[in-house]
Design a protein around this motif. Sequence first.
Motif, PDB file in Angstrom:
ATOM      1  N   LEU A 162      73.256  62.938  47.091  1.00 27.43           N
ATOM      2  CA  LEU A 162      72.390  62.579  48.215  1.00 27.43           C
ATOM      3  C   LEU A 162      71.513  63.778  48.532  1.00 27.43           C
ATOM      4  O   LEU A 162      72.014  64.874  48.778  1.00 27.43           O
ATOM      5  N   ALA A 163      70.210  63.553  48.493  1.00 27.14           N
ATOM      6  CA  ALA A 163      69.241  64.583  48.875  1.00 27.14           C
ATOM      7  C   ALA A 163      68.430  64.039  50.049  1.00 27.14           C
ATOM      8  O   ALA A 163      68.148  62.843  50.118  1.00 27.14           O
ATOM      9  N   VAL A 164      68.077  64.921  50.964  1.00 33.98           N
ATOM     10  CA  VAL A 164      67.312  64.541  52.150  1.00 33.98           C
ATOM     11  C   VAL A 164      66.131  65.482  52.259  1.00 33.98           C
ATOM     12  O   VAL A 164      66.292  66.707  52.175  1.00 33.98           O
ATOM     13  N   SER A 165      64.932  64.916  52.450  1.00 33.87           N
ATOM     14  CA  SER A 165      63.752  65.773  52.575  1.00 33.87           C
ATOM     15  C   SER A 165      62.899  65.333  53.762  1.00 33.87           C
ATOM     16  O   SER A 165      62.948  64.185  54.190  1.00 33.87           O
ATOM     17  N   TRP A 166      62.114  66.291  54.269  1.00 38.41           N
ATOM     18  CA  TRP A 166      61.193  66.021  55.374  1.00 38.41           C
ATOM     19  C   TRP A 166      60.101  67.069  55.363  1.00 38.41           C
ATOM     20  O   TRP A 166      60.282  68.167  54.846  1.00 38.41           O
ATOM     21  N   ALA A 167      58.971  66.695  55.938  1.00 36.70           N
ATOM     22  CA  ALA A 167      57.852  67.609  56.129  1.00 36.70           C
ATOM     23  C   ALA A 167      57.714  67.860  57.623  1.00 36.70           C
ATOM     24  O   ALA A 167      57.665  66.921  58.399  1.00 36.70           O
ATOM     25  N   GLY A 168      57.659  69.122  58.014  1.00 35.06           N
ATOM     26  CA  GLY A 168      57.564  69.459  59.427  1.00 35.06           C
ATOM     27  C   GLY A 168      58.925  69.561  60.064  1.00 35.06           C
ATOM     28  O   GLY A 168      59.855  70.119  59.486  1.00 35.06           O
ATOM     29  N   GLU A 169      59.070  68.991  61.262  1.00 33.45           N
ATOM     30  CA  GLU A 169      60.333  69.037  62.001  1.00 33.45           C
ATOM     31  C   GLU A 169      61.283  67.950  61.518  1.00 33.45           C
ATOM     32  O   GLU A 169      60.904  66.789  61.457  1.00 33.45           O
ATOM     33  N   LYS A 170      62.509  68.338  61.197  1.00 37.12           N
ATOM     34  CA  LYS A 170      63.456  67.330  60.722  1.00 37.12           C
ATOM     35  C   LYS A 170      63.884  66.431  61.865  1.00 37.12           C
ATOM     36  O   LYS A 170      63.832  66.799  63.050  1.00 37.12           O
ATOM     37  N   SER A 171      64.327  65.237  61.506  1.00 39.03           N
ATOM     38  CA  SER A 171      64.786  64.272  62.473  1.00 39.03           C
ATOM     39  C   SER A 171      65.956  64.829  63.271  1.00 39.03           C
ATOM     40  O   SER A 171      66.855  65.444  62.691  1.00 39.03           O
ATOM     41  N   PRO A 172      65.993  64.583  64.561  1.00 39.40           N
ATOM     42  CA  PRO A 172      67.139  65.015  65.354  1.00 39.40           C
ATOM     43  C   PRO A 172      68.408  64.265  64.977  1.00 39.40           C
ATOM     44  O   PRO A 172      69.500  64.667  65.346  1.00 39.40           O
ATOM     45  N   LEU A 173      68.296  63.190  64.211  1.00 42.89           N
ATOM     46  CA  LEU A 173      69.463  62.428  63.785  1.00 42.89           C
ATOM     47  C   LEU A 173      70.164  63.049  62.581  1.00 42.89           C
ATOM     48  O   LEU A 173      71.280  62.668  62.250  1.00 42.89           O
ATOM     49  N   LEU A 174      69.514  64.014  61.928  1.00 41.56           N
ATOM     50  CA  LEU A 174      70.145  64.622  60.747  1.00 41.56           C
ATOM     51  C   LEU A 174      71.178  65.665  61.179  1.00 41.56           C
ATOM     52  O   LEU A 174      71.014  66.390  62.103  1.00 41.56           O
TER      53      LEU A 174
ATOM     54  N   ALA B  63      53.312  58.602  41.169  1.00 40.99           N
ATOM     55  CA  ALA B  63      52.469  58.237  40.021  1.00 40.99           C
ATOM     56  C   ALA B  63      51.419  59.315  39.782  1.00 40.99           C
ATOM     57  O   ALA B  63      51.141  59.678  38.627  1.00 40.99           O
ATOM     58  N   ASP B  64      50.837  59.845  40.855  1.00 38.91           N
ATOM     59  CA  ASP B  64      49.847  60.929  40.734  1.00 38.91           C
ATOM     60  C   ASP B  64      50.460  62.185  40.112  1.00 38.91           C
ATOM     61  O   ASP B  64      49.751  63.020  39.561  1.00 38.91           O
ATOM     62  N   ARG B  65      51.773  62.309  40.199  1.00 39.73           N
ATOM     63  CA  ARG B  65      52.487  63.467  39.641  1.00 39.73           C
ATOM     64  C   ARG B  65      53.139  63.148  38.297  1.00 39.73           C
ATOM     65  O   ARG B  65      53.962  63.898  37.799  1.00 39.73           O
ATOM     66  N   GLY B  66      52.784  61.987  37.741  1.00 37.75           N
ATOM     67  CA  GLY B  66      53.273  61.613  36.415  1.00 37.75           C
ATOM     68  C   GLY B  66      54.683  61.050  36.392  1.00 37.75           C
ATOM     69  O   GLY B  66      55.318  61.007  35.340  1.00 37.75           O
ATOM     70  N   VAL B  67      55.178  60.593  37.543  1.00 31.59           N
ATOM     71  CA  VAL B  67      56.523  60.023  37.619  1.00 31.59           C
ATOM     72  C   VAL B  67      56.404  58.536  37.928  1.00 31.59           C
ATOM     73  O   VAL B  67      55.889  58.160  38.976  1.00 31.59           O
TER      74      VAL B  67
ATOM     75  N   ALA C  24      53.860  68.596  49.429  1.00 31.40           N
ATOM     76  CA  ALA C  24      54.959  69.410  48.918  1.00 31.40           C
ATOM     77  C   ALA C  24      56.242  68.593  48.824  1.00 31.40           C
ATOM     78  O   ALA C  24      57.049  68.790  47.905  1.00 31.40           O
ATOM     79  N   GLU C  25      56.432  67.666  49.748  1.00 22.58           N
ATOM     80  CA  GLU C  25      57.606  66.805  49.700  1.00 22.58           C
ATOM     81  C   GLU C  25      57.553  65.885  48.478  1.00 22.58           C
ATOM     82  O   GLU C  25      58.562  65.666  47.802  1.00 22.58           O
ATOM     83  N   LEU C  26      56.367  65.379  48.169  1.00 20.60           N
ATOM     84  CA  LEU C  26      56.202  64.558  46.969  1.00 20.60           C
ATOM     85  C   LEU C  26      56.431  65.383  45.698  1.00 20.60           C
ATOM     86  O   LEU C  26      57.020  64.890  44.736  1.00 20.60           O
ATOM     87  N   ASP C  27      55.955  66.630  45.693  1.00 14.57           N
ATOM     88  CA  ASP C  27      56.212  67.517  44.547  1.00 14.57           C
ATOM     89  C   ASP C  27      57.715  67.669  44.329  1.00 14.57           C
ATOM     90  O   ASP C  27      58.206  67.594  43.208  1.00 14.57           O
ATOM     91  N   ARG C  28      58.444  67.893  45.416  1.00 11.35           N
ATOM     92  CA  ARG C  28      59.898  68.079  45.339  1.00 11.35           C
ATOM     93  C   ARG C  28      60.581  66.798  44.877  1.00 11.35           C
ATOM     94  O   ARG C  28      61.507  66.821  44.065  1.00 11.35           O
TER      95      ARG C  28
ATOM     96  N   HIS D 134      66.184  69.525  52.277  1.00 11.55           N
ATOM     97  CA  HIS D 134      65.016  70.327  51.946  1.00 11.55           C
ATOM     98  C   HIS D 134      63.881  70.059  52.916  1.00 11.55           C
ATOM     99  O   HIS D 134      63.401  68.947  53.043  1.00 11.55           O
ATOM    100  N   SER D 135      63.472  71.118  53.579  1.00 12.53           N
ATOM    101  CA  SER D 135      62.332  71.085  54.480  1.00 12.53           C
ATOM    102  C   SER D 135      61.128  71.651  53.755  1.00 12.53           C
ATOM    103  O   SER D 135      61.237  72.676  53.072  1.00 12.53           O
ATOM    104  N   VAL D 136      60.002  70.995  53.879  1.00 10.65           N
ATOM    105  CA  VAL D 136      58.763  71.474  53.271  1.00 10.65           C
ATOM    106  C   VAL D 136      57.657  71.442  54.316  1.00 10.65           C
ATOM    107  O   VAL D 136      57.796  70.825  55.365  1.00 10.65           O
ATOM    108  N   ALA D 137      56.553  72.094  53.997  1.00 10.32           N
ATOM    109  CA  ALA D 137      55.464  72.226  54.965  1.00 10.32           C
ATOM    110  C   ALA D 137      54.558  71.006  55.037  1.00 10.32           C
ATOM    111  O   ALA D 137      53.923  70.763  56.061  1.00 10.32           O
ATOM    112  N   SER D 138      54.481  70.221  53.946  1.00  9.37           N
ATOM    113  CA  SER D 138      53.545  69.106  53.924  1.00  9.37           C
ATOM    114  C   SER D 138      54.117  67.933  53.139  1.00  9.37           C
ATOM    115  O   SER D 138      55.053  68.095  52.348  1.00  9.37           O
ATOM    116  N   VAL D 139      53.532  66.770  53.335  1.00  9.36           N
ATOM    117  CA  VAL D 139      53.944  65.588  52.582  1.00  9.36           C
ATOM    118  C   VAL D 139      53.664  65.793  51.099  1.00  9.36           C
ATOM    119  O   VAL D 139      54.453  65.368  50.245  1.00  9.36           O
TER     120      VAL D 139
END
Length: 182
Positions: free
Chosen positions: A170-182, A89-93, A40-44, A33-38
């Motif tokens: 296994l879930a993988v997430s990143w904000a912006g450009e994904k790692s070239p290692l993925l 924690a800010d998101r209640g988790v 949004a990544e925390l929300d996910r 999952h790619s998201v636009a911001s950190v």
Amino acid sequence: MRVLNPGAFTDLEGAQEQHHYVSARSGPQPAEHSVASVSAELDRAADWVQRWMPDPEAEADSGRATAPEAIAILVRDKYKRENVVQGLADRGVSVRSVDREDVKAGLPLVMTMHRAKGLEFTHVLLFGMQDGSIPVSLKDYSTSEEDTKDAMLRERSLLYVAATRARDVLAVSWAGEKSPLL
């Protein structure tokens, strides 16, 4: 073994080793999952952890973890670990940050990829897998080509170890450009 390529491996006698990895247990494809911001990544991440949490009334094949501590969020470094703990924690988790202490029961865990070595979890989220996080940026260092290759092999190996901590999901997430290692 694809993660480790193009690494070359030699045995104790100096001969080139040939490897072909075949898993004794095959599981589902990693969810990426790619998201636009950190944020949004925390929300996910909060959504995933809440869905993975055990539910005593749910059926065994619900896709949920068997215990909260069977859920792990793995990050590249301790600074990211603390940001994830606070962000969730800010998101209640509620999650537990694990550094050097033993893993305790009761909450999902957030730890560095290095700390997770030797452990297994039913559900793993590799959080923050964007370019510059893994592999770490080497542009600020003046290194030889051989040292750079060695550093990249260590980064690929670390990602491989982190990804193989997951037994079922296994879930993988990143904000912006994904790692070239993925």
